[in-house]
Design a protein around this motif. Structure first.
Motif, PDB file in Angstrom:
ATOM      1  N   SER A 126      27.536  16.155 -41.324  1.00 37.62           N
ATOM      2  CA  SER A 126      26.604  15.553 -42.283  1.00 37.62           C
ATOM      3  C   SER A 126      27.019  14.129 -42.643  1.00 37.62           C
ATOM      4  O   SER A 126      26.170  13.275 -42.902  1.00 37.62           O
ATOM      5  N   LYS A 127      28.333  13.859 -42.660  1.00 34.67           N
ATOM      6  CA  LYS A 127      28.787  12.483 -42.916  1.00 34.67           C
ATOM      7  C   LYS A 127      28.376  11.560 -41.777  1.00 34.67           C
ATOM      8  O   LYS A 127      28.024  10.404 -41.993  1.00 34.67           O
ATOM      9  N   ALA A 128      28.429  12.069 -40.525  1.00 33.69           N
ATOM     10  CA  ALA A 128      28.097  11.248 -39.356  1.00 33.69           C
ATOM     11  C   ALA A 128      26.597  10.934 -39.297  1.00 33.69           C
ATOM     12  O   ALA A 128      26.192   9.920 -38.742  1.00 33.69           O
ATOM     13  N   ARG A 129      25.769  11.809 -39.897  1.00 31.61           N
ATOM     14  CA  ARG A 129      24.325  11.604 -39.850  1.00 31.61           C
ATOM     15  C   ARG A 129      23.834  10.548 -40.841  1.00 31.61           C
ATOM     16  O   ARG A 129      22.701  10.101 -40.759  1.00 31.61           O
ATOM     17  N   VAL A 130      24.670  10.131 -41.747  1.00 32.83           N
ATOM     18  CA  VAL A 130      24.252   9.153 -42.751  1.00 32.83           C
ATOM     19  C   VAL A 130      24.256   7.767 -42.142  1.00 32.83           C
ATOM     20  O   VAL A 130      25.225   7.342 -41.525  1.00 32.83           O
ATOM     21  N   LYS A 131      23.152   7.078 -42.307  1.00 34.52           N
ATOM     22  CA  LYS A 131      23.041   5.716 -41.805  1.00 34.52           C
ATOM     23  C   LYS A 131      22.724   4.808 -42.984  1.00 34.52           C
ATOM     24  O   LYS A 131      21.740   4.999 -43.680  1.00 34.52           O
ATOM     25  N   ARG A 132      23.580   3.849 -43.213  1.00 28.34           N
ATOM     26  CA  ARG A 132      23.378   2.877 -44.294  1.00 28.34           C
ATOM     27  C   ARG A 132      22.332   1.856 -43.852  1.00 28.34           C
ATOM     28  O   ARG A 132      22.358   1.372 -42.728  1.00 28.34           O
ATOM     29  N   ILE A 133      21.463   1.539 -44.773  1.00 26.16           N
ATOM     30  CA  ILE A 133      20.410   0.567 -44.501  1.00 26.16           C
ATOM     31  C   ILE A 133      20.584  -0.595 -45.469  1.00 26.16           C
ATOM     32  O   ILE A 133      20.663  -0.394 -46.682  1.00 26.16           O
ATOM     33  N   ASP A 134      20.656  -1.796 -44.929  1.00 33.50           N
ATOM     34  CA  ASP A 134      20.804  -2.987 -45.757  1.00 33.50           C
ATOM     35  C   ASP A 134      19.496  -3.268 -46.465  1.00 33.50           C
ATOM     36  O   ASP A 134      18.411  -3.189 -45.874  1.00 33.50           O
ATOM     37  N   VAL A 135      19.590  -3.615 -47.716  1.00 33.09           N
ATOM     38  CA  VAL A 135      18.418  -3.961 -48.509  1.00 33.09           C
ATOM     39  C   VAL A 135      18.354  -5.484 -48.600  1.00 33.09           C
ATOM     40  O   VAL A 135      19.309  -6.125 -49.021  1.00 33.09           O
ATOM     41  N   LYS A 136      17.227  -6.013 -48.187  1.00 36.87           N
ATOM     42  CA  LYS A 136      17.036  -7.467 -48.190  1.00 36.87           C
ATOM     43  C   LYS A 136      16.108  -7.845 -49.331  1.00 36.87           C
ATOM     44  O   LYS A 136      15.162  -7.125 -49.643  1.00 36.87           O
ATOM     45  N   SER A 137      16.412  -8.984 -49.920  1.00 34.78           N
ATOM     46  CA  SER A 137      15.514  -9.468 -50.969  1.00 34.78           C
ATOM     47  C   SER A 137      14.384 -10.257 -50.313  1.00 34.78           C
ATOM     48  O   SER A 137      14.560 -10.879 -49.279  1.00 34.78           O
ATOM     49  N   GLY A 138      13.267 -10.202 -50.914  1.00 34.99           N
ATOM     50  CA  GLY A 138      12.182 -10.908 -50.261  1.00 34.99           C
ATOM     51  C   GLY A 138      11.224 -11.389 -51.199  1.00 34.99           C
ATOM     52  O   GLY A 138      10.348 -11.917 -51.425  1.00 34.99           O
TER      53      GLY A 138
END
Length: 161
Positions: A149-161
């Protein structure tokens, strides 16, 4: 007074409330004040273990880190022997009880108070490695995540716009 005046959601909130007929009666005023005093006093005894707990059980905080799910439960007045923690693949169950006995002037008072809190456990928790620690009236249960379950986590960068 019309029936609609008794229904809170049908009132005109901009209107000042009508004066009650018994406001001038000192006996009715005294009764209303005494009722309020007793309601305030007895309201403190609604919670199972005193003022620090809600009526539906102790204060519980569930949080998640990258490695585990954490459950903290405030249990003032309890000892570790008064608490039971069980876990299955999909449910964490925390139970507690306390018995109070007191004797005064030849009378014995005895009460038993208990609670049970059931918290769903998400998929990806390793139920075989769950740990519980009771310290200063706070129970902390750590439910570690599986490596999958730890390997399945994908961090997504949040961009300001």
């Amino acid at each position: 007074m019309a029936l609609n005046d008794l229904i809170p959601w049908s009132r005109d909130h901009n209107q000042t409330p009508a004066r009650r007929q018994d406001d001038d009666n000192p006996v009715m005023s005294l009764q209303r004040d005494l009722n309020r005093v007793f309601e305030d006093f007895w309201g403190r005894f609604d919670s199972p273990f005193g003022g620090d707990m809600r009526a539906d059980g102790p204060r519980t905080d569930v949080s998640e880190t990258d490695d585990a799910m954490l459950v903290s439960v405030d249990l003032p007045g309890l000892d570790d022997k008064d608490v039971e923690v069980n876990v299955t693949e999909d449910m964490l169950t925390i139970r507690g009880s306390r018995e109070d006995k007191s004797e005064k002037d030849g009378f014995t008072s005895q009460s038993r108070r208990s609670f049970q809190r059931m918290i769903p456990v998400p998929a990806g928790v390793d139920s075989g490695k769950v740990e519980a620690e009771f310290k200063r009236g706070v129970l902390t249960v750590t439910l570690p995540k599986t490596e999958e379950s730890k390997a399945r986590v994908k961090r997504i960068d949040v961009k300001s716009g």
